[in-house]
Scaffold this active site. Structure first.
Site, short mmCIF file in Angstrom:
data_model
loop_
_atom_site.label_atom_id
_atom_site.label_comp_id
_atom_site.label_asym_id
_atom_site.label_seq_id
_atom_site.Cartn_x
_atom_site.Cartn_y
_atom_site.Cartn_z
CD GLU A 46 -2.94 -0.08 0.03
OE1 GLU A 46 -2.97 0.67 -0.93
OE2 GLU A 46 -3.61 -0.77 0.40
CB SER A 80 -26.28 3.34 -13.43
OG SER A 80 -26.17 2.80 -12.17
N GLY A 136 -13.60 2.25 -1.76
CA GLY A 136 -12.37 1.83 -1.97
C GLY A 136 -12.06 0.38 -2.62
CG LEU A 137 -14.17 -2.15 -1.73
CD1 LEU A 137 -15.60 -3.26 -1.16
CD2 LEU A 137 -13.06 -3.01 -1.34
CB SER A 139 -17.54 1.01 -8.01
OG SER A 139 -17.39 2.09 -7.87
CB SER A 140 -14.17 4.11 -11.02
OG SER A 140 -12.90 3.90 -10.26
CD GLU A 177 -10.59 6.15 -12.42
OE1 GLU A 177 -10.96 4.95 -12.60
OE2 GLU A 177 -10.82 6.46 -11.23
CG ASP A 189 -7.86 0.86 -8.66
OD1 ASP A 189 -7.32 0.12 -8.13
OD2 ASP A 189 -8.38 1.75 -8.62
#
Ligand code: ADP
Ligand code: MG
Length: 404
Positions: A46, A80, A136-137, A139-140, A177, A189
């Site tokens: 991290e 969505s 923080g998982l 999704s983007s 992004e 990601d």
């Protein structure tokens, strides 16, 4: 304890059906197909990506589903299940700074693929997802990855067929992004969303973009990962991220290296810390200690993984958390409470993940222990007066693909 929120991963057929049904309601036609891509957790490594280091993320079984049908008139229309209203734009008008809103994550991918030479002429898309967003998982990147493989297939571009092509698709998603959605992001990601393989963690080297599949067969070893979404989102996270990044860059400059990775590779750790102190920059010592320590922990974790000794890897996760809390100072009371409660309930290891100041933590647990860990974390949150957290159980899953 009752009232625990488990966010289950949808089976692929269920996700595909939801997205296809939503598409038909929204656009009065059947989609050409449904594609899906996963969210992710970073197991260890991290705040090392912008220091040239390695990280070790894995894909979640939680995926974002995109039902899509190409158009020939240059229009993009997106709906969505997670957001009210329709997002619409003409693809010819999509460029950095010209569009805003959540649809930029989808339209941005079309823009980036066109730039790369793909014949994207517009599309209708309906999105539904079981990846919590803003937790923080990632999704983007799940949204971008699903749109990328969908457009790749309907345009006959063919990049999704092999890992080299998927690396290109991931790069297009990063460009989308950064430049169209306007969010700074590394590449972790998107690499996971497109390149992950089930049963493996993805060892990513930010120095050269190399990726290696490392078998991470949690189930076979009787283990599981519990993800704890603290539901905390503290302000100023972005400013703190910028400050840590700047500290690392200053330290590298003072040490005469391109990135702190060079110090990690030469093993000149003590000498580097002494140099910073002698230069009157004691303040840079703790952040550098975190970065160098985390690089070493990531290597050690990867070694244990390759030796099939995952049950010995727990303490590395805990050490990572303590370093993020005390040296890098990016944790927060909710993340600390989640980690301590998980360890108290018998988790083998636990740590905060992501940028910090909220978001999610992970706990490595023995299969069958997940419920007790969740109970303990929920009780600790209730006792501290925090909002209730949500939980996800995760085994390493696969990257973006067509599901219907
Ligand atoms: P994270 O990637 O950690 O979940 P981000 O802030 O990077 O958080 O991305 C979240 C954003 O991505 C949302 O605010 C929204 O704009 C977009 N997004 C993600 N998933 C969806 C979805 N299912 N539907 C619509 N927009 C989504
Ligand atoms: Mg994101």
């Amino acid at each position: 304890m009752t009232g625990i929120t488990w966010l289950a991963a949808w089976p692929a057929e269920a996700g595909a059906e939801r997205a296809a049904a939503g598409f038909e309601r929204a656009f009065y036609a059947a989609p050409t197909g449904v594609w899906a891509a996963p969210g992710r957790v970073n197991i260890i490594g991290e705040h090392v990506d912008y220091n040239g280091g390695r990280c070790l993320p894995m894909a979640l079984p939680h995926r974002t589903y995109v039902a899509l049908r190409p158009r020939m008139d240059g229009i993009v229309r997106c709906e969505s299940a997670q957001i009210d209203g329709r997002w619409q734009a003409s693809l010819h008008g999509v460029a950095p700074g010209t569009v805003s809103g959540w649809g930029t994550y989808a339209a941005g991918v079309a823009w980036a693929l066109r730039l790369a030479g793909a014949h994207v002429r517009g599309f209708d898309a309906y999105i539904d997802s079981c990846v919590p967003f803003g937790a923080g998982l990632s999704s983007s990147a799940a949204l971008e990855g699903a749109v990328a493989v969908a457009l790749d297939e309907v345009t006959g571009w063919g990049w999704a067929d092999d890992d080299a092509g998927r690396t290109q698709l991931a790069a297009a998603c990063v460009r989308a992004e950064n430049q169209i959605a306007g969010a700074p992001t590394g590449g972790m990601d998107q690499a996971v969303a497109l390149r992950a393989q089930a049963g493996c963690a993805l060892l990513l080297d930010s120095r050269d973009g190399a990726a290696e599949q490392v078998p991470f067969d949690l189930a076979a070893q009787g283990l599981a990962i519990v993800v704890i979404d603290t539901r905390a989102r503290h302000a100023n996270a972005d400013g703190q991220y910028g400050a840590r990044r700047a500290a690392c860059e200053q330290a590298a400059r003072l040490l005469g290296v391109a990135s702190l990775r060079e110090i990690a590779d030469t093993g000149e750790r003590e000498a580097a810390l002494a140099t910073l102190t002698a230069a009157g920059r004691r303040d840079l010592v703790p952040p550098v200690q975190h970065v160098l320590g985390e690089m070493a922990r990531t290597d050690a974790f990867t070694r244990l993984l390759r030796q099939g000794r995952l049950d010995a890897a727990g303490p590395l996760l805990r050490a990572s958390h303590l370093s993020l809390r005390d040296n890098y100072r990016v944790s927060c009371p909710e993340l600390d409470a989640a980690v301590e409660a998980a360890l108290g309930a018998g988790a083998l290891g636990a740590r905060m993940i992501g940028g910090g100041f909220g978001g999610s933590a992970i706990a490595l647990v023995r299969a069958g222990q997940a419920g007790a860990v969740a109970d303990a974390v929920a009780a600790a949150f209730a006792g501290a007066g925090f909002d209730p957290p949500a939980f996800l159980e995760a085994l390493p899953s696969s990257g973006a693909s067509r599901v219907a």
